[in-house]
Motif scaffolding. Sequence first.
Motif, PDB file in Angstrom:
ATOM      1  N   THR A 178       0.810  -1.221   0.000  1.00  0.00           N
ATOM      2  CA  THR A 178       0.000   0.000   0.000  1.00  0.00           C
ATOM      3  C   THR A 178       0.841   1.268   0.000  1.00  0.00           C
ATOM      4  N   ASP A 179       2.164   1.127  -0.028  1.00  0.00           N
ATOM      5  CA  ASP A 179       3.010   2.323  -0.110  1.00  0.00           C
ATOM      6  C   ASP A 179       3.158   2.774  -1.557  1.00  0.00           C
ATOM      7  N   VAL A 180       3.651   1.888  -2.394  1.00  0.00           N
ATOM      8  CA  VAL A 180       3.909   2.201  -3.809  1.00  0.00           C
ATOM      9  C   VAL A 180       3.220   1.171  -4.691  1.00  0.00           C
ATOM     10  N   ALA A 181       2.599   1.647  -5.757  1.00  0.00           N
ATOM     11  CA  ALA A 181       2.119   0.757  -6.826  1.00  0.00           C
ATOM     12  C   ALA A 181       3.106   0.872  -7.977  1.00  0.00           C
ATOM     13  N   LEU A 182       3.705  -0.247  -8.353  1.00  0.00           N
ATOM     14  CA  LEU A 182       4.707  -0.283  -9.414  1.00  0.00           C
ATOM     15  C   LEU A 182       4.094  -1.008 -10.600  1.00  0.00           C
ATOM     16  N   LEU A 183       3.823  -0.251 -11.673  1.00  0.00           N
ATOM     17  CA  LEU A 183       3.149  -0.789 -12.861  1.00  0.00           C
ATOM     18  C   LEU A 183       4.150  -0.893 -14.000  1.00  0.00           C
ATOM     19  N   ALA A 196      10.945  -4.481  -6.473  1.00  0.00           N
ATOM     20  CA  ALA A 196       9.912  -4.625  -5.441  1.00  0.00           C
ATOM     21  C   ALA A 196      10.448  -5.388  -4.242  1.00  0.00           C
ATOM     22  N   ARG A 197      11.258  -6.397  -4.474  1.00  0.00           N
ATOM     23  CA  ARG A 197      11.860  -7.156  -3.372  1.00  0.00           C
ATOM     24  C   ARG A 197      12.807  -6.281  -2.569  1.00  0.00           C
ATOM     25  N   GLY A 203      11.539  -1.588   3.703  1.00  0.00           N
ATOM     26  CA  GLY A 203      10.350  -1.146   4.434  1.00  0.00           C
ATOM     27  C   GLY A 203       9.313  -0.429   3.599  1.00  0.00           C
ATOM     28  N   VAL A 204       9.438  -0.483   2.265  1.00  0.00           N
ATOM     29  CA  VAL A 204       8.463   0.144   1.377  1.00  0.00           C
ATOM     30  C   VAL A 204       7.602  -0.963   0.769  1.00  0.00           C
ATOM     31  N   ALA A 205       6.365  -1.061   1.212  1.00  0.00           N
ATOM     32  CA  ALA A 205       5.458  -2.109   0.738  1.00  0.00           C
ATOM     33  C   ALA A 205       5.010  -1.787  -0.678  1.00  0.00           C
ATOM     34  N   THR A 206       5.355  -2.648  -1.617  1.00  0.00           N
ATOM     35  CA  THR A 206       5.163  -2.355  -3.039  1.00  0.00           C
ATOM     36  C   THR A 206       4.190  -3.325  -3.686  1.00  0.00           C
ATOM     37  N   VAL A 294      12.703   4.516  -7.304  1.00  0.00           N
ATOM     38  CA  VAL A 294      11.349   4.487  -6.732  1.00  0.00           C
ATOM     39  C   VAL A 294      11.389   4.908  -5.271  1.00  0.00           C
ATOM     40  N   GLY A 295      12.392   4.425  -4.546  1.00  0.00           N
ATOM     41  CA  GLY A 295      12.525   4.796  -3.136  1.00  0.00           C
ATOM     42  C   GLY A 295      12.679   6.297  -2.959  1.00  0.00           C
TER      43      GLY A 295
END
Length: 301
Positions: A178-183, A196-197, A203-206, A294-295
Amino acid sequence: MTYEDRLNRIAEANPDVVVMTAENRAAIRTLPDRLGSRFIDVGIAEQTLVGAAAGLALRGRVPVVHALASFLTMRAFEFIRTDVGIAQLPVKLVGACAGFLSEANGPTHQALEDIALMRAIPGMTVCCPADEDEMLDALANMVVDRAPWYVRYNARKPAFRHHTPLVPGTVEVVTEGTDVALLTYGCLTRECYEAARRLADAGVATRLLNMRTLKPVDERAILCAVRETSLVVTVEDHFATGGLATIVAEVAASNSIAVRLHSIALAGRWFAPALLADVLEYEGFTGEQLARRVGAAFAAR
């Protein structure tokens, strides 16, 4: 099973399938001997290729057309638009060496606007498989569909273990967050999975979405990503204009929703020709580099 083995099996089961190329046989080298007169090579003449495919489709055939993506979508664009698109013929366009998969080729051979062009044609399905497994799924889907298709050919090894088979218009949710949506789509799906891993470790939920088809696009998945995450990031080996970032903005705008969108793409320039691993490193698209980019965008939101 390889792409050409699957295509041969499909052609054996369906005598209407015709395999065509404009002297681009890398993925279909064994098919001339297997298919005989149902294999047609027109030479380096992409406009002739598409026009002939449209004529065969009018006579009930299902042409599966192969050419370099840059020349197929640009040199033959008017033929695709007029002969295939207006008539809504079941011509299946398979573009090789699209995006970063062009590797060592220079700007003339780099298809970085192909998605923008193809999705502008009414009724055209646009599919960007993440790997060879999805490429085979795309092949099976498109030959039974009466609509025209454009597919970015991708026979790379599996990007990860897929949860669901490819269904046009439906994304694959690879990871939750719920932190980042990576499309993303295509060959960069593997790099985004690694990103994403790494982000999760930091600590960034992707939420990683493998888009699969950009037309029809999974609007519901995009809207959920916009509503349920703090930042939406699109990653693509395409110009920033007309690709996935544009699609996300269009979906959000049409639903009157504000979106915090960060696009990672090629902003009005071509990439430095090199082998794929070197291209990714030089252009900042490796999993490690994407995680950093992204971070940083998430921290600055």
